[in-house]
Motif scaffolding. Structure first.
Motif, PDB file in Angstrom:
ATOM      1  N   GLY A   1      33.439  41.418  54.247  1.00 18.02           N
ATOM      2  CA  GLY A   1      33.620  40.199  53.469  1.00 18.02           C
ATOM      3  C   GLY A   1      34.807  40.326  52.550  1.00 18.02           C
ATOM      4  N   GLY A   2      35.177  39.210  51.928  1.00 21.80           N
ATOM      5  CA  GLY A   2      36.315  39.293  51.036  1.00 21.80           C
ATOM      6  C   GLY A   2      36.751  37.963  50.489  1.00 21.80           C
ATOM      7  N   ASP A   3      37.888  38.002  49.856  1.00 22.78           N
ATOM      8  CA  ASP A   3      38.422  36.842  49.173  1.00 22.78           C
ATOM      9  C   ASP A   3      39.932  37.038  49.054  1.00 22.78           C
ATOM     10  N   THR A   4      40.671  35.958  49.227  1.00 26.91           N
ATOM     11  CA  THR A   4      42.128  36.028  49.124  1.00 26.91           C
ATOM     12  C   THR A   4      42.595  34.958  48.149  1.00 26.91           C
ATOM     13  N   THR A   5      43.385  35.355  47.179  1.00 23.84           N
ATOM     14  CA  THR A   5      43.827  34.449  46.129  1.00 23.84           C
ATOM     15  C   THR A   5      45.314  34.644  45.886  1.00 23.84           C
ATOM     16  N   ALA A   6      45.999  33.571  45.583  1.00 26.47           N
ATOM     17  CA  ALA A   6      47.420  33.669  45.251  1.00 26.47           C
ATOM     18  C   ALA A   6      47.591  33.978  43.768  1.00 26.47           C
ATOM     19  N   THR A   7      48.704  34.620  43.434  1.00 19.48           N
ATOM     20  CA  THR A   7      49.006  34.901  42.025  1.00 19.48           C
ATOM     21  C   THR A   7      50.509  34.841  41.799  1.00 19.48           C
ATOM     22  N   ASP A   8      50.904  34.566  40.563  1.00 22.79           N
ATOM     23  CA  ASP A   8      52.306  34.689  40.158  1.00 22.79           C
ATOM     24  C   ASP A   8      52.611  36.118  39.730  1.00 22.79           C
ATOM     25  N   GLY A   9      51.566  36.910  39.576  1.00 20.74           N
ATOM     26  CA  GLY A   9      51.738  38.250  39.027  1.00 20.74           C
ATOM     27  C   GLY A   9      51.765  39.312  40.097  1.00 20.74           C
ATOM     28  N   PRO A  10      51.518  40.550  39.708  1.00 25.35           N
ATOM     29  CA  PRO A  10      51.559  41.659  40.663  1.00 25.35           C
ATOM     30  C   PRO A  10      50.356  41.661  41.606  1.00 25.35           C
ATOM     31  N   LEU A  11      50.559  42.309  42.723  1.00 25.22           N
ATOM     32  CA  LEU A  11      49.507  42.481  43.717  1.00 25.22           C
ATOM     33  C   LEU A  11      48.344  43.289  43.136  1.00 25.22           C
ATOM     34  N   CYS A  12      47.118  42.782  43.323  1.00 28.57           N
ATOM     35  CA  CYS A  12      45.907  43.523  42.932  1.00 28.57           C
ATOM     36  C   CYS A  12      44.993  43.580  44.134  1.00 28.57           C
TER      37      CYS A  12
ATOM     38  N   THR B   1      31.813  59.442  48.579  1.00 28.49           N
ATOM     39  CA  THR B   1      31.701  60.837  49.002  1.00 28.49           C
ATOM     40  C   THR B   1      31.125  61.700  47.886  1.00 28.49           C
ATOM     41  N   ALA B   2      31.646  61.515  46.670  1.00 27.26           N
ATOM     42  CA  ALA B   2      31.184  62.328  45.546  1.00 27.26           C
ATOM     43  C   ALA B   2      29.712  62.075  45.236  1.00 27.26           C
ATOM     44  N   LYS B   3      29.234  60.885  45.557  1.00 25.31           N
ATOM     45  CA  LYS B   3      27.813  60.576  45.345  1.00 25.31           C
ATOM     46  C   LYS B   3      26.942  61.105  46.481  1.00 25.31           C
ATOM     47  N   GLY B   4      27.568  61.598  47.538  1.00 24.16           N
ATOM     48  CA  GLY B   4      26.806  62.095  48.680  1.00 24.16           C
ATOM     49  C   GLY B   4      26.485  61.031  49.706  1.00 24.16           C
ATOM     50  N   ALA B   5      27.217  59.917  49.661  1.00 19.59           N
ATOM     51  CA  ALA B   5      26.923  58.798  50.563  1.00 19.59           C
ATOM     52  C   ALA B   5      27.958  58.687  51.678  1.00 19.59           C
ATOM     53  N   GLU B   6      27.480  58.299  52.858  1.00 22.28           N
ATOM     54  CA  GLU B   6      28.395  58.049  53.966  1.00 22.28           C
ATOM     55  C   GLU B   6      28.910  56.609  53.891  1.00 22.28           C
ATOM     56  N   PRO B   7      30.217  56.390  54.069  1.00 18.72           N
ATOM     57  CA  PRO B   7      30.766  55.031  54.029  1.00 18.72           C
ATOM     58  C   PRO B   7      30.057  54.130  55.041  1.00 18.72           C
ATOM     59  N   TYR B   8      29.778  52.901  54.626  1.00 18.58           N
ATOM     60  CA  TYR B   8      29.051  51.967  55.482  1.00 18.58           C
ATOM     61  C   TYR B   8      29.899  50.709  55.715  1.00 18.58           C
ATOM     62  N   CYS B   9      30.267  50.035  54.656  1.00 13.97           N
ATOM     63  CA  CYS B   9      31.089  48.828  54.814  1.00 13.97           C
ATOM     64  C   CYS B   9      31.748  48.511  53.480  1.00 13.97           C
ATOM     65  N   TYR B  10      32.631  47.517  53.470  1.00 12.12           N
ATOM     66  CA  TYR B  10      33.309  47.179  52.215  1.00 12.12           C
ATOM     67  C   TYR B  10      33.716  45.724  52.194  1.00 12.12           C
ATOM     68  N   LEU B  11      33.931  45.227  50.982  1.00 13.85           N
ATOM     69  CA  LEU B  11      34.458  43.876  50.767  1.00 13.85           C
ATOM     70  C   LEU B  11      35.799  44.012  50.052  1.00 13.85           C
ATOM     71  N   LEU B  12      36.685  43.098  50.369  1.00 16.91           N
ATOM     72  CA  LEU B  12      38.065  43.177  49.898  1.00 16.91           C
ATOM     73  C   LEU B  12      38.434  41.922  49.132  1.00 16.91           C
ATOM     74  N   SER B  13      38.919  42.078  47.914  1.00 12.99           N
ATOM     75  CA  SER B  13      39.496  40.942  47.190  1.00 12.99           C
ATOM     76  C   SER B  13      40.977  41.197  47.017  1.00 12.99           C
ATOM     77  N   LEU B  14      41.753  40.301  47.603  1.00 16.22           N
ATOM     78  CA  LEU B  14      43.192  40.488  47.633  1.00 16.22           C
ATOM     79  C   LEU B  14      43.818  39.409  46.766  1.00 16.22           C
ATOM     80  N   VAL B  15      44.547  39.817  45.728  1.00  8.17           N
ATOM     81  CA  VAL B  15      45.275  38.869  44.880  1.00  8.17           C
ATOM     82  C   VAL B  15      46.755  39.061  45.202  1.00  8.17           C
ATOM     83  N   LEU B  16      47.298  38.077  45.909  1.00  3.63           N
ATOM     84  CA  LEU B  16      48.561  38.215  46.615  1.00  3.63           C
ATOM     85  C   LEU B  16      49.681  37.398  45.986  1.00  3.63           C
ATOM     86  N   PRO B  17      50.815  38.022  45.692  1.00  3.27           N
ATOM     87  CA  PRO B  17      51.953  37.254  45.178  1.00  3.27           C
ATOM     88  C   PRO B  17      52.539  36.296  46.230  1.00  3.27           C
ATOM     89  N   HIS B  18      52.526  36.695  47.499  1.00  5.47           N
ATOM     90  CA  HIS B  18      53.028  35.805  48.546  1.00  5.47           C
ATOM     91  C   HIS B  18      52.406  36.209  49.877  1.00  5.47           C
TER      92      HIS B  18
END
Lengths: 340, 340
Positions: free
Chosen positions: A129-140, A86-103
């Motif tokens: 698009g995206g990616d899902t990964t397990a972790t022992d640490g906190p959610l990112c 928004t601050a750049k003056g652009a309309e949202p189009y799409c997104y990719l998600l990388s989820l680092v999941l404790p469980h």
């Protein structure tokens, strides 16, 4: 080896220092990157359009609490990225998600998916698009968001000139107050807030509402802009530094919500968290004098509140915050830095 | 509440289940996303080009060890993303980096930046944006890579037909053996590897070498492809499932490095880690019979080794691995799943 207590303490690196020292050299020769001094990259796109690409990560403990509802966490992850678009003056189009999941908990994932769906609906973009990964640490949650705008129209961070007016969208400080309330619920009573008012402020921390309708107006009227994520003063200082100007922000002009005014009335010290606490995800923009009237009218037409909060000055004077009497306000820090 | 020990155990969710159940609905109506069944999104780009966008995260403990050199960690983070671009037939263009850092240590950051620089040089792309965040948890590196290709030429995961030939690039299994060696250095002696051979295998784990020169050849000759990240058999099963075919992979045709052959000779049980262990970051492609000769010649011309390792069959027969005698090989699992 230095003896304990006598060794020189390694200086902490700030986020801008890390970027300038270790990452900007990797962007050398890539005009798309703006030397990593902006919040986004700019790429050609089909037709007469360009693509703004930005990435922001939210980490448990830094950007949200482990106990926060998964739908709010998801909503925030998308909102903070859309805020850059928004601050750049652009309309949202799409997104990719990388989820680092404790469980991989089905009910948590279901809530998370619902929150993302609500945010998609609010901001007008889809997951591609995206990616899902397990972790022992906190959610990112790392999100890369892509936005579209007409060629040559991206609003830079560094285009402001002395004499122009500083505007913000929405209200400032709600999220910083909401964060405190979510950590110390007793503050509601100290600040004299009723349940709805407290819920409003914590809601603004949990679900930022970047003013997406302002994007097309900014690209026609603003000479510079960025989103207020780390704190109004610190982000204003970034805009000034990138533009080679100074600035003055008048604290009494800040647009405050009714609950924020109430909290500030009860504890004048909260002005610091309002002006430097961050998590607003509103826009700070430089508007030339000749554009003020049409900018304000267009924003009103789009249903977005905007307010002039100060002026840009020569670089020599730096960035200052002043109160109604013109006295300079001093704060311990201008904004939040993950590494400071 | 269930008493301890009597509650029904919640079934673990696999990564594909998580994507299908919670994320694919968010991509509905976005043709760029291919239903999240591919490793990348496809967007229009300037001129006659398209943009392939992919994101992959590497997490300390899952993809690398905390003790690994920072330059290797950085190199791998970019390599695993470039690997997806290559399999789609796209040339690396640029990338964004999200770094979630436990501490901002200058010497670590310097090594990390150097490793990224080496990877950029090897793969031909530049950093254009990013985000740096502090964490109390393990290091996470989330990268979004963008690649370019001519319009309409992206190699899908699901385009293979029965009768076509399965090819792999490079050698298979080195990284899975290297991972074991890095965790249990004594294995080198058990497998009869000298220092150089052991270092070769651990090097393949730490610094994957996706065959970027194969991209343009794949887009002209392959009907389907993906990168081998989770394990040859599991990834082959994904290609088959997406294409609606079955397949047969002949273990004796697998291209093995000399150290991998040595390890397999010493411990025949290592065939499982070679075929299912993952981290190869080579390409698996379906090549129609009529394209075999020119595909092989073009790959040789580009300096990339490719080897036919089996055929695609009707969907009914599923995916099978057979040995030289034609006997079926059985493994406990086909590939690595973060959540299984």
């Amino acid at each position: 080896m230095a003896e304990a207590g006598t060794g020189r303490r390694r200086p902490a690196l700030s986020e801008p220092e890390i970027i300038a020292r270790y990452f900007a050299p990797l962007a050398k020769g890539a005009p798309e990157a703006f030397g990593l001094k902006d919040d986004a990259a700019l790429l050609p796109f089909g037709g007469d359009s360009e693509l703004v690409v930005t990435t922001d990560t939210v980490v448990q403990g830094s950007h949200f609490h482990a106990s926060d509802a998964p739908d709010d966490i998801a909503y925030k992850a998308l909102a903070v990225n859309v805020s850059d678009l928004t601050a750049k003056g652009a309309e949202p189009y799409c997104y990719l998600l990388s989820l680092v999941l404790p469980h991989a908990d089905p009910s948590w994932l279901s809530g998370f998916s619902n929150g993302l769906g609500e945010a998609q609906e609010a901001f007008g973009c889809k997951l591609v698009g995206g990616d899902t990964t397990a972790t022992d640490g906190p959610l990112c949650i790392s999100l890369t968001a892509l936005g579209r705008l007409p060629r040559g129209k991206m609003v830079p961070r560094g285009g402001a000139k002395a004499g122009e007016h500083l505007y913000v969208s929405g209200t400032i400080g709600d999220a910083a107050l909401g964060l405190q309330l979510s950590e110390e619920p007793n503050l509601a009573q100290q600040w004299g807030l009723d349940e709805d008012q407290a819920a409003y402020l914590t809601g603004r921390y949990r679900r930022p509402a970047p003013p997406v309708a302002l994007a097309s107006i900014l690209r026609d009227r603003a000479s510079a802009a960025l989103d207020i994520s780390d704190g109004l003063l610190g982000d204003a200082a970034k805009l000034c530094e990138a533009s080679g100007v100074g600035g003055e922000i008048q604290s009494h002009q800040l647009p405050l919500s009714r609950p924020a005014r109430q909290a500030l009335g009860a504890d004048a010290g909260q002005l610091a968290s309002i002006m430097t606490g961050g998590d607003d995800y509103q826009v700070l923009a430089a508007i030339p004098g000749a554009q003020r009237e049409v900018f304000e009218a267009a924003a009103a037409g789009a249903g977005v509140e905007v307010r002039a909060i100060g002026r840009l000055t020569g670089a020599d004077s730096g960035l200052n915050a002043v109160d109604e009497s013109g006295a300079r306000l001093q704060f311990k820090r201008l904004s939040y830095d993950h590494f400071a």
